[in-house]
Design an enzyme around this catalytic site. Sequence first.
Site, PDB file in Angstrom:
ATOM      1  N   SER A 192       4.936   2.867   7.813  1.00 37.42           N
ATOM      2  CA  SER A 192       4.773   1.631   7.330  1.00 37.42           C
ATOM      3  C   SER A 192       6.007   1.052   6.530  1.00 37.42           C
ATOM      4  O   SER A 192       6.417   1.904   5.683  1.00 37.42           O
ATOM      5  CB  SER A 192       3.604   1.563   6.190  1.00 37.42           C
TER       6      SER A 192
ATOM      7  N   ASP B  15      -0.049  -7.840   1.872  1.00 34.61           N
ATOM      8  CA  ASP B  15       0.262  -6.363   1.636  1.00 34.61           C
ATOM      9  C   ASP B  15       1.848  -6.193   1.184  1.00 34.61           C
ATOM     10  O   ASP B  15       2.189  -5.490   2.069  1.00 34.61           O
ATOM     11  CB  ASP B  15      -0.571  -5.758   2.638  1.00 34.61           C
TER      12      ASP B  15
ATOM     13  N   HIS C 120       0.812  -1.392   0.054  1.00 36.13           N
ATOM     14  CA  HIS C 120       0.096   0.064  -0.074  1.00 36.13           C
ATOM     15  C   HIS C 120       0.818   1.271   0.122  1.00 36.13           C
ATOM     16  O   HIS C 120       0.322   2.316  -0.188  1.00 36.13           O
ATOM     17  CB  HIS C 120      -0.997   0.017   1.067  1.00 36.13           C
TER      18      HIS C 120
END
EC number: 3.4.21.90
Length: 1253
Positions: free
Chosen positions: A220, A168, A146
């Site tokens: 992230s 992911d 993402h």
Amino acid sequence: MNYIPTQTFYGRRWRPRPAFRPWRVPMQPAPPMVIPELQTPIVQAQQMQQLISAVSALTTKQNGKAPKKPKKKPQKAKAKKNEQQKKNENKKPPPKQKNLAKKKKPGKRERMCMKIENDCIFEVKLDGKVTGYACLVGDKVMKPAHVKGVIDNPDLAKLTYKKSSKYDLECAQIPVHMKSDASKYTHEKPEGHYNWHHGAVQYSGGRFTIPTGAGKPGDSGRPIFDNKGRVVAIVLGGANEGARTALSVVTWTKDMVTRYTPEGTEEWSAALMMCVLANVTFPCSEPACAPCCYEKQPEQTLRMLEDNVDRPGYYDLLEATMTCNNSARHRRSVTEHFNVYKATKPYLAYCADCGDGQFCYSPVAIEKIRDEASDGMIKIQVAAQIGINKRGTHEHNKIRYIVGHYMKEANRDSLQVHTSGVCAIRGTMGHFIVAYCPPGDELKVQFQDAESHTQACKVQYKHDPAPVGREKFTVRPHFGIEVPCTTYQLTTAPTEEEIDMHTPPDIPDITLLSQQSGDVKITAGGKTIRYNCTCGSGNVGTTSSDKTINSCKIAQCHAAVTNHDKWQYTSSFVPRADQLPRKGKVHVPFPLTNSTCRVPLARAPGVTYGKRELTVKLHPDHPTLLTYRSLGADPRPYEEWIDRYVERTIPVTEDGIEYRWGNNPPVRLWAQLTTEGKPHGWPHEIILYYYGLYPAATIAAVSAAGLAVVLSLLASCYMFATARRKCLTPYALTPGAVVPVTLGVLCCAPRAHAASFAESMAYLWDENQTLFWLELATPLAAIIILVCCLKNLLCCCQPLSFLVLVSLGTPVVKSYEHTATIPNVVGFPYKAHIERNGFSPMTLQLEVLGTSLEPTLNLEYITCEYKTVVPPPYIKCCGASECRSMERPDYQCQVYTGVYPFMWGGAYCFCDTENTQLSEAYVDRSDVCKHDHAAAYKAHTAAMKATIRISYGNLNQTTTAFVNGEHTVTVGGSRFTFGPISTAWTPFDNKIVVYKNDVYNQDFPPYGSGQPGRFGDVQSRTVESKDLYANTALKLSRPSSGTVHVPYTQTPSGFKYWIKERGTSLNDKAPFGCVIKTNPVRAENCAVGNIPVSMDIPDSAFTRVIDAPAVTNLECQVAVCTHSSDFGGIATLTFKTDKPGKCAVHSHSNVATIQEAAVDIKTDGKITLHFSTASASPAFMVSVCSAKTTCMAACEPPKDHIVPYGASHNNQVFPDMSGTAMTWVQRVAGGLGGLTLAAVAALILVTCVTMRR
């Protein structure tokens, strides 16, 4: 692509790069096409010069006599420095370096992670902005999928990545020349603390959590390390859970990749937020300079914020405009949270009771009172602003309020909150106050203004906080236990909660008008005035200076102050400026958060154990809850609030009971078969023994036995009398007849008329030899018949040991039969004796350590408390307005004509009757819904999972398996299949409601069918979904004349009503001793049914006969035996053996359960076993290796009436008979039987003789 990295030799971690040697080329920027070897002499000369300089400096420093003077710290020589770096050493550092020096020094964990991250992570950039990170782990480079952008490394950016939406992740092989920079990874994750870029990460219960605020969007892809520098997880995002944030991570197990995503997770990719200004987009954190600063262009800045209020980057834009995006001026401190309040202002609002029973327009009007915190703290919203001075800057001890059009300030020390007494104020910021208040029916807020006048507002409000835990205490204890609760966190940092602000309306003020010689003068006083006069034409407009209206009267004019450079709260007591409201938003301080509260522990009760009952003496210091339930099929739950000294008697059965006093942990107790008397004594002692155990059965048995004895005696006497009469009647009717001697003796006839025995027998020999032989054989026949009857009676009564005939146990597993049925009772040992040709017998022990019955759930909806949103009313002066449609739950809109509202400065409108008010209201979820809501589920088929300890031979292992008849587990080479369970039972109904840690069986209404005031009046799929349904019977009312407000009526919250009336949860009334838990919903350790087991045990688990000891002459002697007690019997086995070794021990009868499964055989030929039985006279066969013997015991009843553990043996379903009792019964039965048989024989004999005549 395999997403599990490969561990290789290049996993060097958190060690500095090795120092460069002179004979190697340093990794430094160099012009292209330069051969490294040609630079070696130059580098050697440079490093030699550095070494000489360092030694000289050190020598000078050591030999210097002068006092030390401040000197520049000598920088460490590094091989990476080149000549260009040396030239720049004396240059002035850029300002950016100066700012960086002021940053907070990172802690130990942060420094450790920075060292590790120096090599193995790379920034991911999009349009020059860092959006996340990529990490080198093992032999792979991993980047969250993402995170948009390109890795800031040319070698990594050109790789081909494979994307996995399941994890992911985007993954690729690391280039060979970068493998030395990669980090190791591990799947070992013991609970504790780990490290990442922002400090410590706590790992507990399979979850990684951090303090809220330690992580943010942009993190992230950052790795989490253990103390050895190995990567244990990669961060993807986080879910705010109040004081802590749960991390969404990708981690590894032994053989697979797993992804953990907590509920409410937000991806932590630093996406670029865009805002708009005049159809031109720009980054929200960098607004255009027209406008870009509230202090320079306040009104234009507010309009820009209102245009972007619904955009994701609104708060970035708000912060940028409030701080003017100037890093030199903006210093991070606690006061930054108050920056937004310089764009707002307090206000005056209508208050029905200003402390003296009269209404007024109060500067401290109460808007809302929130009491969602379970610890009793309340949050109050008022019109004034606290912690801000009249200049709009932060000042903790000031209160800012409005007087007319002017801002005033007062001391915060004068602020008070009252209910039935004075409240303890815990925190203040802006419009909000948090405080602990005593119970009461009203609430008042007041302070002393600058003129020492009391400004107050009082509203009706019932404050009766529910107790935390199971005790209604009033003072927080010094000692107790911590239980989960909710509270308002005392922080002013930005939160997820927010309130709406709007542009204030024009404030009418009749004092701006004055009559001067037939003219009206408008005195502006530095304010912008909007005026409207009906005398003449063109007397409508705005002015910032004094203005005179000729030939006019005050009654013909209307003036109002207009000011749109500040926001104020969207109060329902203040009208809005436009029909379509323009609004902004600000954060609300003191968010509701999950916490723990210390609650007291009630004094331990005085406990007196009785026979099958328990008496507790309770000494509560405050109202305390007592609950108890049975652990059998019928729980019979009971609960009572106790506020004074009492004694309560609790019945205790063999199934057990569970009671709980206050906040003390629950206590489980079981009754034992205690009684008076002795099972092996005299008859009266035996009767007393059984009367204590089975009073009804004993009374019935003794009564039946007594009746049988009486009837037997009466029948015998009757038969003897009948036989005598038949015997003597012929002789009595015959004159001069002489009664034979035998008949005389048998019939007790008078001897005077009877011949002697010899004469009688001689007469019979001469006259009738057949009768002679019958007469001679009659006594012998009677004796033989009696002996036979007694023998048969003894043979029939001998095997009638009821303990052998009846038992709840399961059959013993025979040789080669690999099936069994174990009881589904936690802690109850099941043993099977398995024999196999050529091998020594083996004892298999199966014990259920825990079970979990987990139903399949389908979430229908969640319900919680609602809040009624009442926008400020829109008042159309001298005109009409219309309602507009709005997609809101329970939305209501009404237009009322003929209103004539007043504000503190006068009439809001110029017209008298042509004015209209548009009132609106709708329902929304309360802010507390995230922490306090109930979930309605439909429950389907439940899956059972059991944890079972399996022991055989030298193996003792615990395994977990699904009890469905299909799931197979392997333990030590043996395969076991459990289930399906014999009883398809579950404590959960088809519909259940889960509230916090409690579960309720409840028939709730389906989605979209909620009723006002009932459970489900507010419904939504999740706490944040947009599919909110509400039915609260919301109705608007006509506003009172002269007042600006929006009156309405509404049914109270059905959720709060359900909380008070929900009754006893399944946790406290589940049968069979089930322990109900949530997350996930499950019932643990339900003692119901049996579990079939299929086994496949290989020969390797057995011991060959030639290797096992040969046991012979096995004998058993029971030393001590207490029945119905946990392993209260002790048996000593003696034997002979040829060698020491290990033998399996097993009881071949369900009468007794032996504690030991295997024993060590020694040459002394003696072992001691412990057994448990419910029989008073158990007789059971015991085997040791291949030898068998029978143990017989005379057991006494237990002494303890109640014990804290359940029985480890099979209970009896029929009253047991001891051996002594059976002996007495046999004796009585034998005597009565012999007497009865003698009477029958006599009657038969006499009848036969008389018939032959």
